[in-house]
Scaffold this motif. Structure first.
Motif, PDB file in Angstrom:
ATOM      1  N   GLU A   1       0.823  -1.173   0.036  1.00  9.48           N
ATOM      2  CA  GLU A   1       0.293  -0.155  -0.010  1.00  9.48           C
ATOM      3  C   GLU A   1       0.965   1.029  -0.088  1.00  9.48           C
ATOM      4  O   GLU A   1       1.546   1.536   0.785  1.00  9.48           O
TER       5      GLU A   1
ATOM      6  N   PHE B   1       2.465  -1.765   4.636  1.00  4.91           N
ATOM      7  CA  PHE B   1       1.504  -0.464   4.724  1.00  4.91           C
ATOM      8  C   PHE B   1       2.678   0.844   4.695  1.00  4.91           C
ATOM      9  O   PHE B   1       3.490   0.707   5.601  1.00  4.91           O
ATOM     10  N   LEU B   2       2.594   1.509   3.713  1.00  2.54           N
ATOM     11  CA  LEU B   2       3.681   2.607   3.834  1.00  2.54           C
ATOM     12  C   LEU B   2       3.105   3.808   3.791  1.00  2.54           C
ATOM     13  O   LEU B   2       3.433   4.844   4.227  1.00  2.54           O
ATOM     14  N   GLY B   3       1.782   4.118   3.165  1.00  3.56           N
ATOM     15  CA  GLY B   3       1.535   5.410   2.799  1.00  3.56           C
ATOM     16  C   GLY B   3       0.286   5.813   3.777  1.00  3.56           C
ATOM     17  O   GLY B   3       0.301   7.053   4.040  1.00  3.56           O
ATOM     18  N   ILE B   4      -0.402   5.056   4.492  1.00  5.96           N
ATOM     19  CA  ILE B   4      -1.499   5.570   5.074  1.00  5.96           C
ATOM     20  C   ILE B   4      -1.048   5.977   6.548  1.00  5.96           C
ATOM     21  O   ILE B   4      -1.477   5.558   7.703  1.00  5.96           O
ATOM     22  N   VAL B   5       0.048   6.869   6.700  1.00  2.00           N
ATOM     23  CA  VAL B   5       0.581   7.332   7.936  1.00  2.00           C
ATOM     24  C   VAL B   5       0.138   8.599   8.368  1.00  2.00           C
ATOM     25  O   VAL B   5       0.614   9.769   8.421  1.00  2.00           O
TER      26      VAL B   5
ATOM     27  N   ILE C   1      -7.366 -11.694   8.762  1.00  2.00           N
ATOM     28  CA  ILE C   1      -5.789 -11.939   9.015  1.00  2.00           C
ATOM     29  C   ILE C   1      -5.396 -13.123   9.346  1.00  2.00           C
ATOM     30  O   ILE C   1      -4.448 -13.651   8.890  1.00  2.00           O
TER      31      ILE C   1
ATOM     32  N   LEU D   1      -1.865 -14.075   7.182  1.00  2.00           N
ATOM     33  CA  LEU D   1      -1.222 -12.928   6.731  1.00  2.00           C
ATOM     34  C   LEU D   1      -0.152 -12.284   7.460  1.00  2.00           C
ATOM     35  O   LEU D   1      -0.417 -12.443   9.089  1.00  2.00           O
ATOM     36  N   THR D   2       0.841 -11.591   7.196  1.00  2.00           N
ATOM     37  CA  THR D   2       1.628 -10.819   7.630  1.00  2.00           C
ATOM     38  C   THR D   2       1.160  -9.403   7.400  1.00  2.00           C
ATOM     39  O   THR D   2       1.368  -9.178   6.199  1.00  2.00           O
ATOM     40  N   ILE D   3       1.068  -8.458   8.265  1.00  2.00           N
ATOM     41  CA  ILE D   3       0.958  -7.116   7.927  1.00  2.00           C
ATOM     42  C   ILE D   3       2.340  -6.380   8.630  1.00  2.00           C
ATOM     43  O   ILE D   3       2.416  -6.444   9.556  1.00  2.00           O
ATOM     44  N   LYS D   4       2.743  -5.691   7.820  1.00  2.00           N
ATOM     45  CA  LYS D   4       4.049  -4.895   8.271  1.00  2.00           C
ATOM     46  C   LYS D   4       3.923  -3.456   7.825  1.00  2.00           C
ATOM     47  O   LYS D   4       3.778  -3.147   6.898  1.00  2.00           O
ATOM     48  N   GLY D   5       4.163  -2.588   9.015  1.00  2.00           N
ATOM     49  CA  GLY D   5       4.167  -1.063   8.967  1.00  2.00           C
ATOM     50  C   GLY D   5       5.440  -0.562   8.467  1.00  2.00           C
ATOM     51  O   GLY D   5       6.675  -1.004   9.256  1.00  2.00           O
ATOM     52  N   ILE D   6       5.715   0.077   7.638  1.00  2.00           N
ATOM     53  CA  ILE D   6       6.943   0.728   7.059  1.00  2.00           C
ATOM     54  C   ILE D   6       7.109   2.298   7.274  1.00  2.00           C
ATOM     55  O   ILE D   6       6.233   2.927   6.701  1.00  2.00           O
ATOM     56  N   HIS D   7       7.777   2.660   8.268  1.00  2.00           N
ATOM     57  CA  HIS D   7       7.915   4.257   8.489  1.00  2.00           C
ATOM     58  C   HIS D   7       9.245   4.544   8.160  1.00  2.00           C
ATOM     59  O   HIS D   7      10.383   4.179   9.036  1.00  2.00           O
TER      60      HIS D   7
END
Lengths: 359, 362
Positions: free
Chosen positions: A250, A273-277, A290, A295-301
């Motif tokens: 994303e 997830f990158l954009g929805i910050v 999930i 599933l794996t969800i990973k937040g990237i900031h």
């Protein structure tokens, strides 16, 4: 005092200060002496800055940042003077630099998560009163602090291609660290902005067989193809590829795409997830979705210093393969920053560039 | 066919679940035991345990195919088998994978048997699928050829062995994603079987502080003895905000997720294990996940290797944690409905079910 022959005592710098949305003058330009360097610091001039969408969100009120401040956190810069005797930096070196200044000692720095340093400082996100005040890229100069990683830019990478390295491309490299190298991998990139294009290219270089890229700008489709992905502007594929995608990324900043992403992922798949910050990112999903698909969800900031190195290597390696130069938009003068912001808001170009007056 | 003295039983008994809205929800029936196909094992059920997911099925919170034989946790004993390449002998006590998988599809080959494209799950299959001896609320089970089995060591009693092949193996699968960290801090949200097993596993893994929260105050001495600090109020939540390395949801309710996210430190891991039902809408934002660079991982069932790990784990720690004491009373198979009612009350770690035969279970 410095490692270079330079009389910096009387050098002036210009910076455009953001005073906040509700102030009389949202942007005000000021010219002020550049302070002397402390150990570990680097005085750089800004060659070319680019406007990251997060700055657009700040000036339209969707993000709150401390004010007054100098915004701008993407730029290619040039060394004027420095106090890093252990380094091989020389005057004139073109550099990119980490958006994060970190302590390198805390628990997070030690485990390679410098972007979450306990004493984190972020260029373009700091109050004017923090340190030198030359903290952002909408300026003629930046004082790079001693905890900031820098990387030299090879000659064949132009300023226009180099400017977005230290946010978009660095962040993309960070995301890629979590992407498994799979044979015949299928990926889906949700978003056709600069993050989406960089991610498409990166996935292709990692060996992914099929990379879809969806967005809302039909005119971007030609670029999507040239960045190695299959452009999508309707929902047909979602039905066909349900449960068949290994990785969904994303990068569009809207949370409404998440349910589609979850549907597309195969069991065991990865969602980045990158954009929805930003706060308007309520997820409309269940724990069951999930769990059932494991599933794996990973937040990237942001990213860590190693990702800046990887970004420069990646760009160097692929500079002739993808149309990085063409996807950049027009250059505005720093004094024209409000107009540049307006054009950036229209999202016609991947990036709008800003060049200081004084250099 | 390898069995003892040609005494292949002619028939067995099973309790069939007909669905919530049927006249008789549970019907006991006897049915012939078919001959074994290649790779199959005929086992008798020594002791079954009632997993909470079965309770959710009979209370309508989960929909499973009907008619079917429910029950997917049990310790069983080999009566006869057609696995000549194995070292199985008549009388061997076994635990067996809840998933029967093909071993050849993309998921099996990736070590992900629980999502096999031809997945069959004991206790979750229609009566008409295969032999019909597909669940643990029965005297016998026909174990299919794609099912991994593991012998249960003598030091593990039937009562301790029964929940291995769902609760404990699932815990082992979850642990595969837990990083080995020095001075690790964990928070287990849920004080049922999964919660207690997870506490013990985190403790064995070297985690320094393991909190366990739940709704049953009477469970707190057990939590303590399973290596965790019991929590029944929110004070700790404030103290430990941003300080927890791993949070594990094993309570089945989505409203704990916001607390979990708040407690996690940047870069932390959230394992979702319990809320595998539709009423699990999450009240979180993408921003919360991104800003802290969090990982959320869904854990559903387990792969073959986790069954091996479960038996090893239990054998290694059988005297260290009060597994036996945690188990509740045993009901006869004929009293399954009563057993279910008690299980709904959630007073015990597990309610046990013993089939109505001359089998002696210890």
């Amino acid at each position: 005092m410095t490692c270079c022959d330079q009389d910096t005592g009387l050098t002036l710098g210009e910076r455009v200060v953001f005073n906040g949305l509700n102030s009389e003058e949202m942007f005000s330009s000021e010219i002020t002496p550049l302070p002397e360097l402390a150990p570990g610091e680097i005085l750089v001039k800004v060659r070319l800055a680019s406007i990251c969408m997060s700055d657009v969100y700040t000036v339209t009120g969707q993000r709150i940042e401390p004010t007054p401040s100098v915004l701008g956190h993407e730029a290619v810069v040039e060394v004027i003077a420095h106090r890093r005797p252990e380094s091989d930096l020389i005057k004139g070196d073109r550099l990119t630099f980490s958006i994060a200044d970190s302590c390198n000692k805390c628990e997070f720095c030690l485990k390679g998560l410098q972007q979450k340093c306990s004493k984190l400082f972020k260029y373009g996100h700091a109050k004017l009163s923090d340190g030198s005040g030359f903290n952002g890229c909408y300026a003629s100069h930046i004082i790079i602090r001693h905890g900031t990683h820098v990387v030299k830019i090879p000659g064949i990478i132009s300023d226009r291609c180099a400017a977005p390295i230290n946010c978009s491309l660095g962040t993309t490299m960070c995301a890629m660290e979590f992407v498994p190298k799979i044979k015949n991998g299928r990926a889906f990139v949700q978003g056709d902005g600069i993050l989406g294009l960089y991610t498409s290219a990166a996935l292709l270089e990692l060996g992914y067989d099929t990379v879809y890229c969806s967005g809302n700008r039909i005119q971007r489709s030609e670029f999507i193809v040239r960045f190695g992905a299959i452009p999508l502007y309707n929902d047909e594929i979602i039905a066909e590829e349900t449960n068949k995608i290994d990785v969904v990324v994303e990068v569009c900043g809207v949370s409404t795409v998440i349910n589609d992403g979850i549907k597309l992922l195969k069991p065991g798949g990865l969602y980045l997830f990158l954009g929805i910050v930003h706060p308007h990112s309520q997820l409309n999903i269940t724990g069951e979705q999930i769990i059932r698909k494991c599933l794996t969800i990973k937040g990237i900031h942001n990213y860590a210093p190693r990702h800046l190195d990887q970004a420069v290597d990646f760009l160097l390696k692929t500079i002739d393969k993808y149309p990085y130069e063409e996807v950049m938009g027009p250059t505005y003068n720093l004094s024209d920053l409000p107009n540049a912001m307006k054009v950036a808001m229209e999202k016609i170009h991947a990036r709008v560039l800003v060049k200081p007056n004084m250099t | 066919m390898i069995n003892a003295q040609n005494t292949y039983p002619i028939s067995g008994a099973r309790t069939v679940f007909n669905g919530l809205n049927s006249e008789t929800m549970f019907v006991a029936q006897t049915a012939p035991l078919p001959e074994l196909a290649l790779g199959e094992i005929l086992v008798k059920v020594r002791l079954a345990s009632i997993c909470m997911s079965d309770v959710h099925t009979i209370t309508g919170q989960r929909i499973e195919p009907t008619p079917s034989v429910l029950g997917h946790e049990a310790v069983v004993e080999v009566v006869s088998h057609r696995r000549p390449e194995s070292d199985l002998a008549v009388g061997d006590r076994l635990t067996f994978s809840i998933a029967d998988s093909c071993g050849q599809c993309e998921f099996c080959l990736a070590g992900f048997n629980q999502k096999c494209v031809q997945l069959f799950k004991y206790g979750h299959a229609k009566l008409s699928d295969g032999s019909g001896y597909n669940g643990c609320y029965a005297t016998h089970i026909i174990i299919r050829r794609g099912t991994h089995v593991v012998k249960v060591p003598q030091t593990i009693s039937d009562r301790c062995a029964a929940p291995i092949n769902c609760a404990l193996a699932t815990t082992m699968c979850a642990m595969e994603y837990v990083p080995k960290i020095k001075n690790g801090r964990a928070f287990v949200q849920g004080d049922g079987m999964l919660g207690l097993y997870t506490c013990a596993a985190l403790h064995e893994y070297g985690y320094e502080i393991v909190y366990c929260s739940g709704t049953r105050l009477q469970r707190s001495p057990f939590i303590d003895r399973f290596g965790a600090i019991p929590l029944y109020n929110d004070e700790i939540l404030t103290e430990e905000t941003n300080k927890i390395d791993v949070v594990v949801e094993v309570c089945g309710v989505p409203n704990v997720v916001n607390d979990g996210i708040r407690m996690l430190k940047p870069g932390g891991l959230y394992l979702f294990v319990g809320m595998v039902h539709p009423n699990s809408k999450l009240d979180i934002t993408g921003e919360q996940i991104i800003r802290k660079c969090l990982t959320i991982k869904g854990i559903h069932n387990y792969a073959s290797r986790h069954l091996d790990q479960a038996v090893q784990f239990l054998e290694k720690t059988i005297n260290k944690y009060p597994y036996e004491e945690l188990m509740g009373p045993t009901y006869n198979l004929s009293a399954l409905s009563d057993a279910m009612k008690i299980a709904i009350e959630k007073k015990h770690g597990r309610i046990l079910v013993s089939p109505n035969t001359s089998t002696e279970s210890n």
